[in-house]
Design an enzyme around this catalytic site. Sequence first.
Site, PDB file in Angstrom:
ATOM      1  N   GLU A 106       0.844  -1.195   0.000  1.00  0.00           N
ATOM      2  CA  GLU A 106       0.000   0.000   0.000  1.00  0.00           C
ATOM      3  C   GLU A 106       0.881   1.248   0.000  1.00  0.00           C
ATOM      4  O   GLU A 106       1.932   1.280   0.649  1.00  0.00           O
ATOM      5  CB  GLU A 106      -0.910  -0.011   1.236  1.00  0.00           C
ATOM      6  CG  GLU A 106      -1.956   1.087   1.282  1.00  0.00           C
ATOM      7  CD  GLU A 106      -2.957   0.846   2.415  1.00  0.00           C
ATOM      8  OE1 GLU A 106      -3.364  -0.318   2.619  1.00  0.00           O
ATOM      9  OE2 GLU A 106      -3.308   1.817   3.105  1.00  0.00           O
ATOM     10  N   ASP A 108       0.214   5.320   0.611  1.00  0.00           N
ATOM     11  CA  ASP A 108      -0.870   6.150   1.155  1.00  0.00           C
ATOM     12  C   ASP A 108      -0.608   7.648   1.114  1.00  0.00           C
ATOM     13  O   ASP A 108       0.443   8.121   1.552  1.00  0.00           O
ATOM     14  CB  ASP A 108      -1.075   5.844   2.655  1.00  0.00           C
ATOM     15  CG  ASP A 108      -1.735   4.513   2.896  1.00  0.00           C
ATOM     16  OD1 ASP A 108      -2.331   3.972   1.975  1.00  0.00           O
ATOM     17  OD2 ASP A 108      -1.649   4.036   4.036  1.00  0.00           O
ATOM     18  N   GLU A 110      -3.043  10.406   3.064  1.00  0.00           N
ATOM     19  CA  GLU A 110      -4.242  10.640   3.865  1.00  0.00           C
ATOM     20  C   GLU A 110      -4.219  12.093   4.335  1.00  0.00           C
ATOM     21  O   GLU A 110      -3.212  12.553   4.874  1.00  0.00           O
ATOM     22  CB  GLU A 110      -4.314   9.697   5.070  1.00  0.00           C
ATOM     23  CG  GLU A 110      -4.618   8.262   4.697  1.00  0.00           C
ATOM     24  CD  GLU A 110      -4.847   7.378   5.904  1.00  0.00           C
ATOM     25  OE1 GLU A 110      -5.863   6.681   5.937  1.00  0.00           O
ATOM     26  OE2 GLU A 110      -4.004   7.408   6.823  1.00  0.00           O
ATOM     27  N   HIS A 123      -0.690  12.959   5.730  1.00  0.00           N
ATOM     28  CA  HIS A 123      -0.125  11.758   6.339  1.00  0.00           C
ATOM     29  C   HIS A 123       0.253  10.796   5.213  1.00  0.00           C
ATOM     30  O   HIS A 123      -0.564  10.504   4.339  1.00  0.00           O
ATOM     31  CB  HIS A 123      -1.199  11.145   7.247  1.00  0.00           C
ATOM     32  CG  HIS A 123      -0.853   9.840   7.872  1.00  0.00           C
ATOM     33  ND1 HIS A 123      -0.436   9.724   9.178  1.00  0.00           N
ATOM     34  CD2 HIS A 123      -0.895   8.569   7.389  1.00  0.00           C
ATOM     35  CE1 HIS A 123      -0.241   8.447   9.470  1.00  0.00           C
ATOM     36  NE2 HIS A 123      -0.506   7.727   8.400  1.00  0.00           N
ATOM     37  N   THR A 124       1.500  10.316   5.200  1.00  0.00           N
ATOM     38  CA  THR A 124       1.934   9.355   4.190  1.00  0.00           C
ATOM     39  C   THR A 124       2.424   8.084   4.879  1.00  0.00           C
ATOM     40  O   THR A 124       2.909   8.118   6.007  1.00  0.00           O
ATOM     41  CB  THR A 124       3.065   9.921   3.307  1.00  0.00           C
ATOM     42  OG1 THR A 124       4.245  10.105   4.099  1.00  0.00           O
ATOM     43  CG2 THR A 124       2.662  11.245   2.676  1.00  0.00           C
ATOM     44  N   ASN A 125       2.289   6.973   4.148  1.00  0.00           N
ATOM     45  CA  ASN A 125       2.756   5.701   4.690  1.00  0.00           C
ATOM     46  C   ASN A 125       3.033   4.756   3.529  1.00  0.00           C
ATOM     47  O   ASN A 125       2.475   4.917   2.433  1.00  0.00           O
ATOM     48  CB  ASN A 125       1.704   5.092   5.622  1.00  0.00           C
ATOM     49  CG  ASN A 125       2.285   4.132   6.646  1.00  0.00           C
ATOM     50  OD1 ASN A 125       3.453   3.762   6.593  1.00  0.00           O
ATOM     51  ND2 ASN A 125       1.461   3.711   7.597  1.00  0.00           N
ATOM     52  N   ARG A 134       5.470   3.249   8.688  1.00  0.00           N
ATOM     53  CA  ARG A 134       6.484   4.106   8.054  1.00  0.00           C
ATOM     54  C   ARG A 134       5.886   5.494   7.786  1.00  0.00           C
ATOM     55  O   ARG A 134       5.985   6.039   6.694  1.00  0.00           O
ATOM     56  CB  ARG A 134       6.962   3.472   6.748  1.00  0.00           C
ATOM     57  CG  ARG A 134       7.594   2.085   6.926  1.00  0.00           C
ATOM     58  CD  ARG A 134       8.166   1.569   5.611  1.00  0.00           C
ATOM     59  NE  ARG A 134       8.817   0.290   5.785  1.00  0.00           N
ATOM     60  CZ  ARG A 134       8.263  -0.892   5.460  1.00  0.00           C
ATOM     61  NH1 ARG A 134       7.036  -0.923   4.937  1.00  0.00           N
ATOM     62  NH2 ARG A 134       8.927  -2.024   5.633  1.00  0.00           N
ATOM     63  N   GLY A 204      -5.045  13.752  17.752  1.00  0.00           N
ATOM     64  CA  GLY A 204      -5.125  12.476  18.446  1.00  0.00           C
ATOM     65  C   GLY A 204      -6.518  12.097  18.911  1.00  0.00           C
ATOM     66  O   GLY A 204      -6.670  11.257  19.800  1.00  0.00           O
ATOM     67  N   ARG A 283       9.347   5.651  20.079  1.00  0.00           N
ATOM     68  CA  ARG A 283       8.474   4.623  19.510  1.00  0.00           C
ATOM     69  C   ARG A 283       9.255   3.357  19.170  1.00  0.00           C
ATOM     70  O   ARG A 283       8.809   2.246  19.428  1.00  0.00           O
ATOM     71  CB  ARG A 283       7.783   5.174  18.261  1.00  0.00           C
ATOM     72  CG  ARG A 283       6.903   4.191  17.523  1.00  0.00           C
ATOM     73  CD  ARG A 283       6.377   4.852  16.252  1.00  0.00           C
ATOM     74  NE  ARG A 283       5.541   3.967  15.462  1.00  0.00           N
ATOM     75  CZ  ARG A 283       5.127   4.242  14.235  1.00  0.00           C
ATOM     76  NH1 ARG A 283       5.478   5.391  13.667  1.00  0.00           N
ATOM     77  NH2 ARG A 283       4.371   3.396  13.571  1.00  0.00           N
TER      78      ARG A 283
END
Length: 298
Positions: A106, A108, A110, A123-125, A134, A204, A283
């Site tokens: 995928e 992304d 968003e 937002h990217t992934n 990622r 959030g 994280r």
Amino acid sequence: MASSSFSSFTFSVMLVLALLGTSLMAASASNFYQNFDITWGDGRGKILNNGELLSLSLDKPSGSGFQSKNEYLFGKIDMQLKLVPGNSAGTVTAYYLSSKGTTWDEIDFEFLGNLSGDPYTLHTNVFSQGKGNREQQFHLWFDPTADFHTYSILWNPKRIIFYADGTPIREFKNMESIGVPFPKSQPMRIYSSLWNADDWATRGGLIKTDWSKAPFTASYRNFNAKACVVSSSGSSSCSSNSASSASNNNAWLSQDLDSASQERLIWVQKNYMIYNYCTDTKRFSQGLPPECAAANQS
């Protein structure tokens, strides 16, 4: 008469070039009737203006979405979007490539809505073999709700590059050599949806969707795909190209960032990136993902 002859000749040349172009790669026409199906939303997704415009809307009962008729294995995909204006907090407009299955790939985009006057978060992934995590996030240097802007994905065997209005904002390189899976074998469709995600999308989840502002609407136009279409039998439209046609028309298959584009990428990441998984040591307390050090994405 000379003018008429010239016009006929010009039209003939243009027709031949158009036919050649469609025989060498995916059709790049922006007609949404030809390229996409609205897949959910009970009438909230609409194709308008004889196929030149598509809109998705969201209200409290439901959002909406669409997907491409074709599957692609590598391509340069462009779409112009105009995002939900005003108080868009809690809404997400997703535009992405994805395969199916439990080990899906995928890519992304968003767009996370916000309160009026506050910036959208882009937002990217990248998922490969079912693994994501990622994320890189950005604010934009323009108002994505005031007009249409072009968001592009370049996906070839060596790299994935995300663009906003032709400016690269992110590059994810093929680093299989160090054990990082890369999307290269699973055909993907283009998907887009407008949906409610007020449990996480804005600050959030602290800011909830204001349904008194519904319906929320995002609009799409000028889809363009220079891409390898994969048929139901698994064959690719690119594999049948001659060497000369491939080199002339599928340059994106080996495209990378030239020095000017690399400078623009650095400019965006320095001034507009607000989150980078490759710097999130809290994280990833056991160590950052291997591609972070290799690509120097920090």
